[in-house]
Scaffold this active site. Structure first.
Site, PDB file in Angstrom:
ATOM      1  N   SER A 148       0.832  -1.202   0.000  1.00 54.23           N
ATOM      2  CA  SER A 148       0.000   0.000   0.000  1.00 54.23           C
ATOM      3  C   SER A 148       0.871   1.257   0.000  1.00 54.23           C
ATOM      4  O   SER A 148       1.724   1.413  -0.866  1.00 54.23           O
ATOM      5  CB  SER A 148      -0.955  -0.041   1.194  1.00 54.23           C
ATOM      6  OG  SER A 148      -2.036   0.838   1.003  1.00 54.23           O
ATOM      7  N   ASP A 197      -5.381  -3.934  -2.430  1.00 51.06           N
ATOM      8  CA  ASP A 197      -4.384  -3.628  -1.402  1.00 51.06           C
ATOM      9  C   ASP A 197      -3.663  -4.868  -0.878  1.00 51.06           C
ATOM     10  O   ASP A 197      -4.283  -5.807  -0.388  1.00 51.06           O
ATOM     11  CB  ASP A 197      -5.112  -2.937  -0.241  1.00 51.06           C
ATOM     12  CG  ASP A 197      -4.176  -2.242   0.722  1.00 51.06           C
ATOM     13  OD1 ASP A 197      -3.004  -2.633   0.802  1.00 51.06           O
ATOM     14  OD2 ASP A 197      -4.639  -1.306   1.397  1.00 51.06           O
TER      15      ASP A 197
END
Length: 268
Positions: free
Chosen positions: A43, A155
């Site tokens: 991320s 993610d």
């Protein structure tokens, strides 16, 4: 000196806007002569990791942040997607990283992404760079998944928010920076669907982070980081400073741990 014999790995966790703390931490590490030889990230950590791997200094990263309006990070996607799109992030990366490929980076980089189709974690180290970083930043229920090779990705923090394990094969010493520490949450924060959804995602992240923390040779976890929301992009300076101050205070302990690791290695 330890640097002559030890290969240092740096693992950067996800955390949205909290990722600015990674830049401050890097600044403190480099000032102390601790230069990571390889890096991994999930991320927000994948963005900072990509910039470092491309050869950018923390000062240049901070300048990049100041020039970027990260409140524009979210561009409204198509209605049938139901979510928002990370096209602005891709545009900004393309502005400063000339070649869209892992092979063009100065340092080895590993990025964690989650394959929605297979339900598996993927650790990418080669191929096109920008889509992989976008996928790693695509927080579920907030951003649209990124399609690559016929699969949808989100993610990396969903399954591995602190990807330490891919560094252990090559690095002699791994420093992990975790920006999603375990905290108790009061009832006010859990009032409503959004608050509950965020808390559930945090719990998933906390669960997958613990085994990775155990693999770190040194862990940095800024105690005050939870005061900042993952969407407080306007607080970049304060978050950067927190990362710097936390790491600066730990430099003597990091150097001591590195020297101890070198001493152990010298006995073999």
């Amino acid at each position: 000196m330890y640097k002559d014999k030890l290969k240092v790995g740096l693992s950067l966790s996800g955390g949205g806007a909290r990722g600015f703390a990674h830049i401050g931490a890097l600044q403190a590490l480099l000032e102390a002569g601790v230069e990571p030889d390889l890096v991994s990230g999930a991320s927000a950590g994948s963005v900072v990791g990509a910039l470092y791997a491309a050869g950018y200094s923390p000062e240049e990263m901070l300048h990049f942040i100041k020039k970027s309006n990260f409140l524009r990070l979210v561009k409204i996607g198509l209605p049938n997607g139901g979510l928002t799109k990370l096209t602005y992030l891709q545009e900004r990366l393309a502005d400063i990283i000339e070649i869209d490929d892992f092979s063009a980076l100065k340092y080895p980089l590993c990025v964690a992404i989650t394959n929605l189709n297979t339900g598996e974690l993927e650790l990418r180290k080669e191929g096109p760079l920008f889509d992989v970083v976008m996928a790693s930043c695509s927080i579920p229920l907030v951003f649209q998944p990124v399609e690559m090779e016929g699969h949808l990705f989100v993610d990396g923090g969903l399954l591995c928010n602190l990807p330490v394990s891919p560094l252990k094969e090559e690095a002699d010493f791994v420093i992990g920076i975790n920006l999603v520490p375990r905290i108790n949450t009061d009832k006010k924060a859990l009032n409503g669907v959004v608050g509950i959804a965020y808390r559930c995602f945090d719990l998933s992240v906390l669960t997958n982070t613990q085994p990775q923390i155990a693999l770190c040779d040194f862990l940095l976890e800024p105690a005050e980081i939870t005061k900042f929301s993952i969407f407080q992009f306007n607080k970049y300076q304060a978050i950067y400073q927190l990362g710097y101050d936390t790491t600066k205070a730990q430099i003597p302990n990091i150097i001591k741990a590195l020297e101890a690791a070198q001493a152990v290695g010298a006995t073999f």
